[in-house]
Design an enzyme around this catalytic site. Sequence first.
Site, PDB file in Angstrom:
ATOM      1  N   PHE A 129     -11.692 -19.636 -23.132  1.00 16.82           N
ATOM      2  CA  PHE A 129     -11.875 -19.594 -21.441  1.00 16.82           C
ATOM      3  C   PHE A 129     -13.111 -19.469 -21.405  1.00 16.82           C
ATOM      4  CE2 PHE A 129     -12.083 -18.440 -17.263  1.00 16.82           C
ATOM      5  CZ  PHE A 129     -11.036 -19.124 -16.661  1.00 16.82           C
ATOM      6  N   VAL A 130     -13.903 -20.274 -20.946  1.00 14.19           N
ATOM      7  CA  VAL A 130     -15.343 -20.112 -20.825  1.00 14.19           C
ATOM      8  C   VAL A 130     -15.975 -20.142 -19.164  1.00 14.19           C
ATOM      9  CG1 VAL A 130     -15.455 -21.753 -22.784  1.00 14.19           C
ATOM     10  CG2 VAL A 130     -15.530 -22.873 -20.630  1.00 14.19           C
ATOM     11  N   ASP A 171      -9.345 -30.036 -19.040  1.00 16.31           N
ATOM     12  CA  ASP A 171      -8.524 -29.092 -19.705  1.00 16.31           C
ATOM     13  C   ASP A 171      -7.234 -29.653 -19.978  1.00 16.31           C
ATOM     14  OD1 ASP A 171      -7.952 -26.279 -20.966  1.00 16.31           O
ATOM     15  OD2 ASP A 171      -7.102 -25.647 -18.882  1.00 16.31           O
ATOM     16  N   ARG A 205     -20.681 -17.744 -12.555  1.00 15.06           N
ATOM     17  CA  ARG A 205     -21.224 -19.224 -12.214  1.00 15.06           C
ATOM     18  C   ARG A 205     -22.559 -19.220 -12.310  1.00 15.06           C
ATOM     19  NH1 ARG A 205     -17.022 -22.446  -9.876  1.00 15.06           N
ATOM     20  NH2 ARG A 205     -15.586 -21.152  -8.554  1.00 15.06           N
ATOM     21  N   GLU A 247     -17.162 -34.049 -13.737  1.00 16.76           N
ATOM     22  CA  GLU A 247     -16.157 -32.861 -13.825  1.00 16.76           C
ATOM     23  C   GLU A 247     -16.659 -31.728 -14.775  1.00 16.76           C
ATOM     24  OE1 GLU A 247     -13.871 -31.119 -13.134  1.00 16.76           O
ATOM     25  OE2 GLU A 247     -11.691 -32.135 -13.861  1.00 16.76           O
ATOM     26  N   ASP A 248     -16.317 -30.574 -14.729  1.00 17.20           N
ATOM     27  CA  ASP A 248     -16.917 -29.441 -15.151  1.00 17.20           C
ATOM     28  C   ASP A 248     -16.508 -29.572 -16.768  1.00 17.20           C
ATOM     29  OD1 ASP A 248     -14.657 -28.456 -14.342  1.00 17.20           O
ATOM     30  OD2 ASP A 248     -15.435 -26.463 -13.926  1.00 17.20           O
ATOM     31  N   ASP A 282     -16.603 -20.592 -13.369  1.00 17.43           N
ATOM     32  CA  ASP A 282     -16.325 -19.274 -12.974  1.00 17.43           C
ATOM     33  C   ASP A 282     -14.991 -18.714 -13.744  1.00 17.43           C
ATOM     34  OD1 ASP A 282     -14.393 -20.824 -11.653  1.00 17.43           O
ATOM     35  OD2 ASP A 282     -13.507 -18.819 -10.577  1.00 17.43           O
TER      36      ASP A 282
END
Length: 179
Positions: free
Chosen positions: A154-155, A105, A167, A101-102, A161
């Site tokens: 927020f990254v 959150d 991206r 997973e990126d 993205d």
Amino acid sequence: MGERPYVIDELISAKTIAARIEALARDIESYFSDTEKLVVVGLLRGSFVFIADLVRELHMPVEVDFMETSSYGNATTSSREVRILKDLRGEIEGRDVLLVEDIVDTGHTLKHVLHMLSGRKPQRLKVCALLDKPARREVEIKADWVGFEIPDEFVVGYGIDYAQSDRNLPHIGAVRFTE
Ligand code: IMP
């Protein structure tokens, strides 16, 4: 080409990411050292750069599969409803699976996908997340391996993205709105 209404401050450099991935890969290899072949499952789209670098650091037999879930849309707030847009191509019953997973959150996505995949009776199911924002968590869930814990920002970059842009940045940056 339009100007961004925000600037991006570098949070984690490409070099730091690469070094961390090497360490993660060593941990994952040693955990799955008795595995015949590891199924590495990338959650699209945010994990595509991470999974590409991670699997090339894994010195063991792997196969790669992908799933896509519904994500943020174009807003910076998390949607609670998680839908599967694209399912795995392969079967995972009895297999060793690493979900990649990126960002974890709120945790809703991971919880939902883990519940769904564990219902398919894999032998072992573990999670590696590049980024973790523990301050944002709404459900109790934890990745087994985390690249970096980050604050509530927020990254973008390194596959991640904002409204389908950025991206392709090689590093991870924090979005700062300018208007
Ligand atoms: P969760 O379900 O709230 O844990 O959200 C997980 C997904 O939201 C991640 O896989 C990302 O696609 C997206 N997301 C969460 N935080 C960010 C961010 O800072 N930038 C871009 N996407 C994010």
